[in-house]
Design a protein around this motif. Structure first.
Motif, mmCIF file in Angstrom:
data_model
loop_
_atom_site.group_PDB
_atom_site.id
_atom_site.type_symbol
_atom_site.label_atom_id
_atom_site.label_comp_id
_atom_site.label_asym_id
_atom_site.label_seq_id
_atom_site.Cartn_x
_atom_site.Cartn_y
_atom_site.Cartn_z
ATOM 1 N N GLY A 80 41.087 -20.289 -11.059
ATOM 2 C CA GLY A 80 41.926 -19.669 -12.073
ATOM 3 C C GLY A 80 42.373 -18.277 -11.681
ATOM 4 O O GLY A 80 43.523 -17.889 -11.917
ATOM 5 N N TYR A 83 45.013 -18.597 -9.055
ATOM 6 C CA TYR A 83 46.228 -19.101 -9.698
ATOM 7 C C TYR A 83 46.995 -17.965 -10.370
ATOM 8 O O TYR A 83 48.210 -17.815 -10.178
ATOM 9 C CB TYR A 83 45.858 -20.168 -10.722
ATOM 10 C CG TYR A 83 47.006 -20.604 -11.595
ATOM 11 C CD1 TYR A 83 47.926 -21.542 -11.145
ATOM 12 C CD2 TYR A 83 47.176 -20.073 -12.881
ATOM 13 C CE1 TYR A 83 48.987 -21.942 -11.945
ATOM 14 C CE2 TYR A 83 48.236 -20.478 -13.679
ATOM 15 C CZ TYR A 83 49.136 -21.411 -13.208
ATOM 16 O OH TYR A 83 50.187 -21.797 -13.997
ATOM 17 N N TYR A 84 46.313 -17.140 -11.139
ATOM 18 C CA TYR A 84 46.993 -16.057 -11.846
ATOM 19 C C TYR A 84 47.496 -14.983 -10.885
ATOM 20 O O TYR A 84 48.545 -14.370 -11.119
ATOM 21 C CB TYR A 84 46.060 -15.443 -12.884
ATOM 22 C CG TYR A 84 46.100 -16.143 -14.219
ATOM 23 C CD1 TYR A 84 47.292 -16.336 -14.892
ATOM 24 C CD2 TYR A 84 44.929 -16.608 -14.822
ATOM 25 C CE1 TYR A 84 47.337 -16.974 -16.123
ATOM 26 C CE2 TYR A 84 44.959 -17.247 -16.058
ATOM 27 C CZ TYR A 84 46.166 -17.429 -16.695
ATOM 28 O OH TYR A 84 46.208 -18.061 -17.911
ATOM 29 N N LEU A 87 50.649 -16.591 -9.362
ATOM 30 C CA LEU A 87 51.716 -16.675 -10.352
ATOM 31 C C LEU A 87 52.246 -15.291 -10.702
ATOM 32 O O LEU A 87 53.470 -15.099 -10.829
ATOM 33 C CB LEU A 87 51.198 -17.379 -11.610
ATOM 34 C CG LEU A 87 52.213 -17.603 -12.737
ATOM 35 C CD1 LEU A 87 53.387 -18.436 -12.243
ATOM 36 C CD2 LEU A 87 51.542 -18.274 -13.934
ATOM 37 N N GLY A 141 49.536 -25.751 -14.195
ATOM 38 C CA GLY A 141 49.317 -24.927 -15.385
ATOM 39 C C GLY A 141 47.932 -25.051 -15.988
ATOM 40 O O GLY A 141 47.466 -24.138 -16.671
ATOM 41 N N GLY A 144 45.535 -22.241 -15.559
ATOM 42 C CA GLY A 144 45.682 -21.060 -16.401
ATOM 43 C C GLY A 144 44.902 -21.132 -17.687
ATOM 44 O O GLY A 144 44.773 -20.123 -18.393
ATOM 45 N N THR A 145 44.370 -22.305 -18.012
ATOM 46 C CA THR A 145 43.619 -22.454 -19.265
ATOM 47 C C THR A 145 42.126 -22.201 -19.105
ATOM 48 O O THR A 145 41.432 -22.017 -20.099
ATOM 49 C CB THR A 145 43.816 -23.868 -19.846
ATOM 50 O OG1 THR A 145 43.201 -24.829 -18.966
ATOM 51 C CG2 THR A 145 45.289 -24.200 -19.978
ATOM 52 N N TYR A 173 48.365 -10.818 -13.436
ATOM 53 C CA TYR A 173 49.216 -11.509 -14.406
ATOM 54 C C TYR A 173 49.589 -10.581 -15.562
ATOM 55 O O TYR A 173 50.720 -10.600 -16.049
ATOM 56 C CB TYR A 173 48.495 -12.742 -14.929
ATOM 57 C CG TYR A 173 49.385 -13.706 -15.682
ATOM 58 C CD1 TYR A 173 50.463 -14.312 -15.058
ATOM 59 C CD2 TYR A 173 49.135 -14.012 -17.018
ATOM 60 C CE1 TYR A 173 51.282 -15.202 -15.756
ATOM 61 C CE2 TYR A 173 49.938 -14.905 -17.711
ATOM 62 C CZ TYR A 173 51.017 -15.488 -17.073
ATOM 63 O OH TYR A 173 51.829 -16.372 -17.758
ATOM 64 N N GLY A 185 51.975 -12.610 -22.834
ATOM 65 C CA GLY A 185 50.830 -12.869 -21.968
ATOM 66 C C GLY A 185 49.617 -12.044 -22.343
ATOM 67 O O GLY A 185 48.478 -12.521 -22.284
#
Length: 450
Positions: A80, A83-84, A87, A141, A144-145, A173, A185
């Motif tokens: 995660g 990922y952030y 992104l 996605g 992101g959770t 992010y 966000g």
């Protein structure tokens, strides 16, 4: 506690709406009040019926050991965080960040940064350009959770390196949203952090430790929420100057004497932000129903249908679009709460039924988060907190493509995992499940994995 917080938020924002200037413009106050109270009651009843059910099956962890699940949590936090970071960097580049100096300049003028992002939107539409990196990350996605709830709940079990990656993801992010002067966000992170602390507090079995943990969690959430509120006040005040909307916001004379006219307008705009949607809802309640063929409740899905299937979404106008034509209430600029979004496909009576089912699922994932301590229901519960948090505004989980893909992925995984074990609720969760029916006294719950 989740029910009390959710209902307090839904009714609290509705009550606050009646103290503002838009309340005088409501065409039918009795209809609006009846709908809100009915929808909120349906949510509460659905929650209460589920949370008070007796023994019921809760999915187990598939036989994994505590160490195996701990490794899984660490991997999810790292995934995660990465990922952030990826992104955030991709979005910064897409929206024109060329150097730390350009980022710093935007941070100093959030209102202008907010205006600049619309120029990027327009350029994207005019040129039809796409960003391959962002497209790939959109499909991932679901990553992101998981970061925020796993980071908050399992903070003590994580190594320094894993914490650093997780916090790095949140920082990069968040920096993107600060760069474009947008609150979305940051607000998401505040809600997810609160949800994580709520679960972490409930997982502590000892009453004294739980009380101490609750106090620390309350302080932490209050600090995070206070920082966000302070930034939001300044951001909204600057936006009012940038777009010349000061006259639309009536600042309190008392607040103005304390903090000055500039910040007072920011405070008024901040209060206006989660409350003005109820006027939009009032207008929508007077608009006749016309089915939007699945294009109304989830804008992200509608955008996919338009881009890849060639569906002309203009043929299926939503409640908000038809209400804008009828009343002038701008569908893309002002909120109208989540209800007209859902009613575009479900009707308003169907939306009330949806709220009852949402209350059931909210309670179910809360129970499973505590009883089984599994990752999946925990993450879904925190996502539902996001959905509920944005009820006064819109269908937030259906607004963006990463959010929709993440939610659908979680729900598919949830449906794919069979229910295999009977368990009961610990005493502090409440409900009849707290007492084992065979013995007539509370039974200890065996320690579970993360």
């Amino acid at each position: 506690m989740p029910l009390l917080l959710a209902v307090a938020w839904m009714l609290g924002t509705f009550g606050l709406f009646w103290t503002g200037p838009f309340a005088r413009q409501v065409p039918d106050a009795s209809k609006l009040c009846l709908f809100i109270l009915t929808a909120t009651t349906a949510f509460a009843v659905g929650y209460a019926l589920t949370i008070r059910r007796g023994d019921r099956a809760v999915p187990n962890n598939g036989g994994t050991t505590r160490s195996q699940d701990a490794r899984r949590v660490r991997r999810l936090v790292v995934a995660g965080g990465i990922y952030y970071i990826a992104l955030g960097i991709a979005l910064l580049g897409e929206y024109g960040a060329t150097s730390p100096a350009s980022i710093w300049a935007s941070l100093q003028d959030p209102a202008q940064a907010y205006a600049n992002k619309f120029a990027v939107y327009q350029a994207q539409q005019d040129s039809g350009r796409t960003n391959a990196a962002i497209q790939l990350l959109t499909l991932l996605g679901v990553l992101g959770t998981v970061l925020v709830p796993m980071l908050v709940i399992h903070w003590r079990r994580l190594t320094t390196g894993v914490r650093f990656v997780g916090l790095g993801g949140l920082g990069v992010y968040s920096l993107f949203f600060l760069y474009i002067g947008t609150l979305k966000g940051l607000g998401d992170f505040v809600l997810m952090i609160g949800g994580g602390f709520l679960i972490a507090w409930a997982l502590v079995g000892d009453r004294a430790r739980r009380r101490a943990r609750r106090q620390r969690a309350t302080v932490m959430v209050a600090v995070v929420a206070g920082l966000f509120f302070g930034y939001m006040v300044n951001n909204q005040a600057d936006r009012a100057v940038q777009f010349g909307t000061q006259e639309r916001i009536q600042a309190s004379p008392t607040v103005e004497r304390i903090v000055g006219p500039h910040l007072a307008s920011g405070v008024a705009a901040t209060i206006h932000y989660p409350t003005h949607g109820y006027l939009g809802l009032a207008y929508n309640l007077d608009t006749p129903f016309a089915w939007s063929h699945g294009m109304g409740s989830t804008p992200a899905l509608a955008s996919y249908a338009s881009q890849y299937l060639g569906v002309d979404t203009d043929l299926y106008p939503t409640y908000l679009q038809r209400t804008e034509v009828r009343t002038g209430w701008p569908a893309g600029q002002y909120w109208s709460t989540i209800y007209p979004w859902l009613a575009s496909d479900l009707t308003f009576p169907g939306t009330i039924l949806f709220m009852a089912l949402l209350g059931c699922f909210f309670a179910r994932t809360w129970r499973e988060s505590i009883l089984s301590r599994r990752i999946l229901p925990t993450v879904i519960f925190v996502q539902l907190i996001l959905l509920i948090g944005y009820i006064p505004a819109n269908n937030q989980l259906g607004m963006s493509r990463p959010g929709l893909i993440g939610l659908v992925t979680l729900l598919l995984l949830y449906l794919a995992i069979p229910t295999t074990r009977q368990t009961t609720a610990p005493p502090w969760i409440g409900g009849r499940g707290a007492v084992h029916r065979s013995w007539g006294r509370p039974q200890p719950i065996p320690p579970r994995s993360v």
